[in-house]
Design an enzyme around this catalytic site. Structure first.
Site, mmCIF file in Angstrom:
data_model
loop_
_atom_site.group_PDB
_atom_site.id
_atom_site.type_symbol
_atom_site.label_atom_id
_atom_site.label_comp_id
_atom_site.label_asym_id
_atom_site.label_seq_id
_atom_site.Cartn_x
_atom_site.Cartn_y
_atom_site.Cartn_z
ATOM 1 N N ASP A 226 0.858 -1.186 0.000
ATOM 2 C CA ASP A 226 0.000 0.000 0.000
ATOM 3 C C ASP A 226 0.894 1.237 0.000
ATOM 4 O O ASP A 226 1.670 1.460 0.933
ATOM 5 C CB ASP A 226 -0.901 -0.019 1.241
ATOM 6 C CG ASP A 226 -2.023 0.994 1.166
ATOM 7 O OD1 ASP A 226 -2.178 1.644 0.116
ATOM 8 O OD2 ASP A 226 -2.763 1.137 2.164
ATOM 9 N N ASP B 234 -2.827 2.555 -6.162
ATOM 10 C CA ASP B 234 -1.821 2.635 -5.107
ATOM 11 C C ASP B 234 -1.738 1.417 -4.188
ATOM 12 O O ASP B 234 -1.047 1.465 -3.175
ATOM 13 C CB ASP B 234 -2.047 3.892 -4.264
ATOM 14 C CG ASP B 234 -3.393 3.883 -3.562
ATOM 15 O OD1 ASP B 234 -4.298 3.134 -3.989
ATOM 16 O OD2 ASP B 234 -3.558 4.649 -2.596
ATOM 17 N N GLU B 235 -2.395 0.335 -4.515
ATOM 18 C CA GLU B 235 -2.264 -0.857 -3.666
ATOM 19 C C GLU B 235 -2.498 -2.121 -4.483
ATOM 20 O O GLU B 235 -3.200 -2.116 -5.493
ATOM 21 C CB GLU B 235 -3.208 -0.798 -2.468
ATOM 22 C CG GLU B 235 -4.672 -0.761 -2.817
ATOM 23 C CD GLU B 235 -5.555 -0.818 -1.578
ATOM 24 O OE1 GLU B 235 -5.269 -1.609 -0.651
ATOM 25 O OE2 GLU B 235 -6.548 -0.071 -1.546
#
EC number: 2.7.7.7
Length: 367
Positions: free
Chosen positions: A14, A108-109
């Site tokens: 993350d 983003d993860e």
């Protein structure tokens, strides 16, 4: 029994305050300062806040007006999804050098299954350290990671030592970790559900584990089985490189509240057109059309209709959305409208019937 099932090594990576961190990386003058991506203007909503801003209570989905009250020195920057996508692709390229089993959740993860990895390193903990170091060296951003035996625990663990940290939950530590966990930390337990659990004396994983499946089914419906399983470390979901899209949506927040359906129809036409374009681009169609209405007092309402056939055409989507708008009277003036399609023709119709099991505390697996 779990010993009869394949035990996986899962990493959840993350990125730390991704949108805000990208802005600070691209503009050194913003480093160390409280910033928010998005949220500017009287109607703006914060997309992401830097850790400097979070100290003041600023967080994503907060109105820009409230954010500036909490942090008068807050600096708003425009969101730049082209830039975020570019950075995200560079990060994913690093992931694929370790494993082909990469399941992105967003820009983003992502989950990585490194049980069998390309560099032959047996320790998932060391792999996570290696991946995070490469992201920092090659991209310039920090990332946090969670490492464990399944996706649920890995995701919970990735939030433990943020920012720029990681946490490993070894197989023999899973049950204790979950029992000690605050119920608000359980992925899938939102604010409303947490309050309901509090009212029933459920504050930790141990409290949740004390409840029978029948009790959880009675009080939490179809989510009861999920809560019963995950608190025992049971989560069958595999890392899927090609995630099946479950819904597709578009929405608009208006500069001024709308109180006339005529003006709303005009906005809905643009939204329906955007949804149709996205459906056609993705080569999917859906049966269930949902109208999302957010009122000026920030209360939220959804209205849905399931059609007997799959649709992707703007005209049908728009007509159905209009019907849903007229389905009931509006409670107030409207600040946001959205349309989503679900029950898509990409849905996986296979239903896996898994045998109940529990995590064995004697299980040893190098992490």
């Amino acid at each position: 029994m779990l010993n009869d099932l394949p035990i996986r090594k899962i990493i959840h990576v993350d990125m730390d305050a991704f949108y805000a961190s990208v802005a600070q990386m691209d503009n050194p003058e913003l480093r160390g300062k409280p910033i928010a991506a998005g949220g500017g203007g009287t109607r703006g909503v914060v997309s992401a806040a830097s850790y400097e801003a979070r100290k003041f209570g600023v967080k994503s989905a907060m109105s820009g007006r409230l954010a500036i009250k909490l942090c008068p020195e807050l600096i708003f920057v425009k969101t730049d999804f082209a830039r975020y996508t570019e950075i995200s692709k560079r990060i994913r390229k690093i992931f694929f050098e370790y494993t082909d089993l990469v399941e992105p959740l967003s820009l983003d993860e992502a989950y990585l299954d490194v049980t069998d990895n390309k560099i032959g390193l047996p320790s998932a903990t060391l792999l996570a350290q290696n991946i995070r170091a490469r992201i920092y060296d090659e991209v310039g951003l920090t990332a946090s990671a969670g490492i464990s035996i399944n996706k649920f625990i890995a995701k919970v663990a990735s939030d433990y030592n943020k920012p720029n940290g990681q946490k490993t939950v070894n197989p023999e530590d899973v049950l204790k970790f979950l029992e000690d966990l605050d119920i608000r930390k359980f992925y899938g337990v939102g604010k409303v559900t947490a309050e309901k659990m509090y009212q029933k004396g459920i504050f930790t994983g141990k409290d949740l584990k004390s409840k029978t499946l029948e009790y959880l089914d009675e009080h939490f419906g179809k989510s009861g089985r999920y809560y019963y399983d995950v608190v025992r470390g049971i989560h069958y979901s595999e890392v899927k490189p090609n995630r099946i899209r479950k819904s597709l949506a578009a929405e608009r927040t208006f500069s001024e509240n709308l109180s006339s359906e005529i003006y709303m129809f005009e906005k809905l036409e643009h939204i329906a057109e955007e949804v149709s374009k996205r459906l056609l681009k993705s080569k999917v169609a859906g049966k269930t059309i949902t109208l999302k209405i957010k009122y000026s007092d920030f209360t939220l309402q959804t209205r849905s209709k399931t059609l007997p056939y799959f649709v992707s055409e703007k005209a049908i989507i728009l007509d159905t959305a209009k019907d849903l708008l007229y389905q009931d009277t509006l409670n107030n003036s409207v600040r946001l409208l959205g349309i989503s399609l679900s029950n898509l023709n990409t849905d996986d119709k296979k239903i896996k019937k898994e045998e109940e099991t529990a995590v064995s505390v004697q299980l040893k697996f190098e992490f």
